[in-house]
Design a protein around this motif. Structure first.
Motif, PDB file in Angstrom:
ATOM      1  N   LYS A 223       0.819  -1.230   0.000  1.00  0.00           N
ATOM      2  CA  LYS A 223       0.000   0.000   0.000  1.00  0.00           C
ATOM      3  C   LYS A 223       0.843   1.266   0.000  1.00  0.00           C
ATOM      4  O   LYS A 223       0.321   2.371  -0.051  1.00  0.00           O
ATOM      5  CB  LYS A 223      -0.896   0.007   1.244  1.00  0.00           C
ATOM      6  CG  LYS A 223      -1.924  -1.095   1.230  1.00  0.00           C
ATOM      7  CD  LYS A 223      -2.712  -1.130   2.519  1.00  0.00           C
ATOM      8  CE  LYS A 223      -3.741  -2.241   2.445  1.00  0.00           C
ATOM      9  NZ  LYS A 223      -4.347  -2.538   3.728  1.00  0.00           N
ATOM     10  N   MET A 224       2.164   1.095   0.128  1.00  0.00           N
ATOM     11  CA  MET A 224       3.041   2.277   0.249  1.00  0.00           C
ATOM     12  C   MET A 224       3.514   2.755  -1.116  1.00  0.00           C
ATOM     13  O   MET A 224       3.422   2.042  -2.116  1.00  0.00           O
ATOM     14  CB  MET A 224       4.261   1.917   1.115  1.00  0.00           C
ATOM     15  CG  MET A 224       3.894   1.561   2.532  1.00  0.00           C
ATOM     16  SD  MET A 224       5.379   1.043   3.446  1.00  0.00           S
ATOM     17  CE  MET A 224       4.616   0.258   4.862  1.00  0.00           C
ATOM     18  N   LYS A 225       4.059   3.988  -1.120  1.00  0.00           N
ATOM     19  CA  LYS A 225       4.634   4.519  -2.356  1.00  0.00           C
ATOM     20  C   LYS A 225       5.861   3.702  -2.754  1.00  0.00           C
ATOM     21  O   LYS A 225       6.579   3.205  -1.880  1.00  0.00           O
ATOM     22  CB  LYS A 225       5.098   5.961  -2.119  1.00  0.00           C
ATOM     23  CG  LYS A 225       3.985   6.966  -1.968  1.00  0.00           C
ATOM     24  CD  LYS A 225       4.614   8.364  -2.003  1.00  0.00           C
ATOM     25  CE  LYS A 225       3.569   9.428  -1.854  1.00  0.00           C
ATOM     26  NZ  LYS A 225       4.135  10.781  -1.910  1.00  0.00           N
ATOM     27  N   ASP A 226       6.140   3.646  -4.039  1.00  0.00           N
ATOM     28  CA  ASP A 226       7.369   2.981  -4.483  1.00  0.00           C
ATOM     29  C   ASP A 226       8.571   3.771  -3.968  1.00  0.00           C
ATOM     30  O   ASP A 226       8.582   5.000  -4.029  1.00  0.00           O
ATOM     31  CB  ASP A 226       7.427   2.928  -6.017  1.00  0.00           C
ATOM     32  CG  ASP A 226       6.382   1.965  -6.569  1.00  0.00           C
ATOM     33  OD1 ASP A 226       5.902   1.103  -5.802  1.00  0.00           O
ATOM     34  OD2 ASP A 226       6.030   2.111  -7.748  1.00  0.00           O
ATOM     35  N   GLY A 227       9.552   3.074  -3.447  1.00  0.00           N
ATOM     36  CA  GLY A 227      10.774   3.736  -2.987  1.00  0.00           C
ATOM     37  C   GLY A 227      10.652   4.362  -1.606  1.00  0.00           C
ATOM     38  O   GLY A 227      11.523   5.127  -1.183  1.00  0.00           O
ATOM     39  N   VAL A 228       9.601   4.003  -0.871  1.00  0.00           N
ATOM     40  CA  VAL A 228       9.389   4.569   0.474  1.00  0.00           C
ATOM     41  C   VAL A 228      10.586   4.258   1.394  1.00  0.00           C
ATOM     42  O   VAL A 228      11.235   3.213   1.245  1.00  0.00           O
ATOM     43  CB  VAL A 228       8.068   4.001   1.069  1.00  0.00           C
ATOM     44  CG1 VAL A 228       8.159   2.500   1.286  1.00  0.00           C
ATOM     45  CG2 VAL A 228       7.673   4.698   2.358  1.00  0.00           C
ATOM     46  N   TYR A 229      10.864   5.186   2.285  1.00  0.00           N
ATOM     47  CA  TYR A 229      11.885   4.954   3.318  1.00  0.00           C
ATOM     48  C   TYR A 229      11.177   4.511   4.596  1.00  0.00           C
ATOM     49  O   TYR A 229      10.153   5.091   4.974  1.00  0.00           O
ATOM     50  CB  TYR A 229      12.686   6.228   3.598  1.00  0.00           C
ATOM     51  CG  TYR A 229      13.584   6.623   2.452  1.00  0.00           C
ATOM     52  CD1 TYR A 229      14.882   6.145   2.360  1.00  0.00           C
ATOM     53  CD2 TYR A 229      13.124   7.473   1.436  1.00  0.00           C
ATOM     54  CE1 TYR A 229      15.705   6.499   1.301  1.00  0.00           C
ATOM     55  CE2 TYR A 229      13.938   7.837   0.375  1.00  0.00           C
ATOM     56  CZ  TYR A 229      15.228   7.346   0.312  1.00  0.00           C
ATOM     57  OH  TYR A 229      16.046   7.685  -0.739  1.00  0.00           O
ATOM     58  N   VAL A 230      11.743   3.509   5.269  1.00  0.00           N
ATOM     59  CA  VAL A 230      11.112   2.970   6.490  1.00  0.00           C
ATOM     60  C   VAL A 230      12.092   3.095   7.649  1.00  0.00           C
ATOM     61  O   VAL A 230      13.257   2.683   7.534  1.00  0.00           O
ATOM     62  CB  VAL A 230      10.734   1.480   6.267  1.00  0.00           C
ATOM     63  CG1 VAL A 230      10.287   0.836   7.563  1.00  0.00           C
ATOM     64  CG2 VAL A 230       9.641   1.352   5.217  1.00  0.00           C
ATOM     65  N   LEU A 231      11.612   3.671   8.743  1.00  0.00           N
ATOM     66  CA  LEU A 231      12.472   3.872   9.920  1.00  0.00           C
ATOM     67  C   LEU A 231      11.853   3.176  11.116  1.00  0.00           C
ATOM     68  O   LEU A 231      10.684   3.400  11.432  1.00  0.00           O
ATOM     69  CB  LEU A 231      12.571   5.367  10.250  1.00  0.00           C
ATOM     70  CG  LEU A 231      12.917   6.287   9.079  1.00  0.00           C
ATOM     71  CD1 LEU A 231      12.813   7.741   9.503  1.00  0.00           C
ATOM     72  CD2 LEU A 231      14.314   5.981   8.558  1.00  0.00           C
ATOM     73  N   ASN A 232      12.636   2.327  11.787  1.00  0.00           N
ATOM     74  CA  ASN A 232      12.101   1.663  12.985  1.00  0.00           C
ATOM     75  C   ASN A 232      13.078   1.750  14.159  1.00  0.00           C
ATOM     76  O   ASN A 232      13.981   0.916  14.289  1.00  0.00           O
ATOM     77  CB  ASN A 232      11.765   0.195  12.703  1.00  0.00           C
ATOM     78  CG  ASN A 232      11.033  -0.452  13.875  1.00  0.00           C
ATOM     79  OD1 ASN A 232      10.655   0.234  14.835  1.00  0.00           O
ATOM     80  ND2 ASN A 232      10.845  -1.751  13.814  1.00  0.00           N
ATOM     81  N   PRO A 233      12.887   2.755  15.027  1.00  0.00           N
ATOM     82  CA  PRO A 233      13.656   2.804  16.257  1.00  0.00           C
ATOM     83  C   PRO A 233      12.802   2.326  17.433  1.00  0.00           C
ATOM     84  O   PRO A 233      13.141   2.600  18.586  1.00  0.00           O
ATOM     85  CB  PRO A 233      13.929   4.308  16.400  1.00  0.00           C
ATOM     86  CG  PRO A 233      12.678   4.934  15.858  1.00  0.00           C
ATOM     87  CD  PRO A 233      12.089   3.988  14.829  1.00  0.00           C
ATOM     88  N   ALA A 234      11.699   1.614  17.156  1.00  0.00           N
ATOM     89  CA  ALA A 234      10.710   1.335  18.212  1.00  0.00           C
ATOM     90  C   ALA A 234      10.812  -0.107  18.715  1.00  0.00           C
ATOM     91  O   ALA A 234      11.450  -0.362  19.750  1.00  0.00           O
ATOM     92  CB  ALA A 234       9.324   1.656  17.698  1.00  0.00           C
ATOM     93  N   ARG A 235      10.202  -1.041  18.014  1.00  0.00           N
ATOM     94  CA  ARG A 235      10.257  -2.441  18.412  1.00  0.00           C
ATOM     95  C   ARG A 235      10.355  -3.312  17.159  1.00  0.00           C
ATOM     96  O   ARG A 235       9.632  -3.093  16.184  1.00  0.00           O
ATOM     97  CB  ARG A 235       9.005  -2.841  19.207  1.00  0.00           C
ATOM     98  CG  ARG A 235       9.039  -2.423  20.686  1.00  0.00           C
ATOM     99  CD  ARG A 235      10.107  -3.192  21.464  1.00  0.00           C
ATOM    100  NE  ARG A 235      10.227  -2.817  22.857  1.00  0.00           N
ATOM    101  CZ  ARG A 235      11.074  -1.896  23.345  1.00  0.00           C
ATOM    102  NH1 ARG A 235      11.873  -1.218  22.553  1.00  0.00           N
ATOM    103  NH2 ARG A 235      11.131  -1.648  24.640  1.00  0.00           N
TER     104      ARG A 235
END
Ligand code: COI
Length: 332
Positions: A223-235
């Protein structure tokens, strides 16, 4: 009054010693060992326990603390997803955490890693070691031109929003609880799907719950845009790692920065001596990629945060022992 502090690292010790000097009415015992079935006996005779660890606080350990008459467990961190809630309740053990030792510490690392991804500094670092000082093909994107979707607007989410806005990014957010200030500014979208569809960057700041395990999975990546950046500093549990690897392979995800990983316990904060020795192929798959930045759960690791974790947890435990109350009690 006697408090035992488990899992005390060398970087925490000076703060614990200082707290102890400032609280001469409390006998403080500390150990570098974590709280588990093999070490729980050390707590016998204490009035309260202070701990930080990622390994579970198990049924057996909590039963044992209960049998020693210990009613207070104060965690030196935010997350309490590793506490066996039923066992704590059954033993009448109240648990506190440190909800805000430094939300800014987490926020700053999150944005640092995003900027490194966008400006490809790790790629330029690697190139120049080989004498390559060329530009192409590593042309960057600019954060001020992007929409950042922030998932969860607790203290850390709000701290990171401030920084994104300082860079001139457009911020949208999703949370079941709406912060009145952000609400007034019209930052919230109604659904996660809307956030996925509109965001160039997805910034995760939710706690782990039983409902949000693998909230980023094959279906949601689609469902995300192509080339999306993903950041996970959570869990780590928020992301299905296999799905992330596939999304990176197909360039659906253009870059990712993860400070947490679903199988990190026993791996992060361990020196394996060489890259080859790291015993996790999926993690190594991520680490080898130029458009993925892995850090070993260090977002919290600042001097201010470590001091606050020790001080706030010790204060909470002392207050619980004295009054049965603390503003840092968690709802298990
Ligand atoms: C937490 O506070 O819950 C964290 O994730 C940081 C921890 C590694 C000390």
């Amino acid at each position: 009054m006697k408090i035992i502090a488990y899992g005390i690292r060398d970087d925490e010790k000076p703060y614990l010693d200082k707290w102890s000097d400032e609280n001469p009415d409390v006998e403080v015992i500390s150990t570098s060992q974590l709280l588990d079935e093999s070490t729980v006996e050390l707590a016998s005779g204490a009035d309260g326990v202070v701990a930080y660890q990622q390994k579970p606080y198990t049924n057996e350990v909590l039963d044992k603390l209960g049998s020693f008459g210990i009613k207070f467990l104060s965690l030196r961190n935010v997350g309490f997803d590793n506490v066996d809630a039923e066992a704590a309740k059954r033993n009448g053990i109240k648990v506190s955490n440190v909800p805000a030792y430094s939300p800014e510490a987490i926020a700053e690392l999150t944005v640092t890693q995003l900027m490194r991804l966008l400006r490809k500094t790790n790629i330029f670092d690697r190139k120049q070691i080989n004498g390559d000082l060329t530009w192409a093909p590593d042309i960057a994107d600019e954060l001020n031109q992007m929409t950042v979707g922030v998932i969860a607007t607790g203290r850390i989410g709000r701290a990171v929003i401030k920084i994104y806005e300082g860079f001139g990014a457009k911020v949208i957010a999703y949370d079941v609880f709406h912060n009145p200030e952000l609400e007034k500014r019209g930052i919230y979208v109604d659904t996660l799907d809307e956030l996925f569809a509109k965001s160039d960057v997805i910034s995760l700041h939710a706690p782990a719950t039983k409902d949000n395990e693998h909230m980023l999975n094959a279906e949601t990546f689609a469902k995300m845009k192509d080339g999306v950046y993903v950041l996970n500093p959570a869990r780590g549990s928020l992301i299905d790692t296999d799905a992330l690897i596939k999304a990176l392979d197909s360039n659906k995800v253009g870059g990712a920065a993860v400070d947490v990983y679903e199988d990190e316990v026993g791996i992060f904060n361990t020196d394996f001596g060489s890259f080859e020795n790291i015993p996790d192929e999926r993690l190594k798959n991520l680490m080898k990629r130029e458009n993925v930045l892995v850090t070993p759960h260090i977002a919290f690791y600042t001097k201010r945060a470590v001091k606050n974790m020790v001080y706030f947890a010790m204060d909470a435990n002392k207050s619980l022992i004295e009054t049965g109350e603390s503003d840092k009690l968690v709802d298990l």
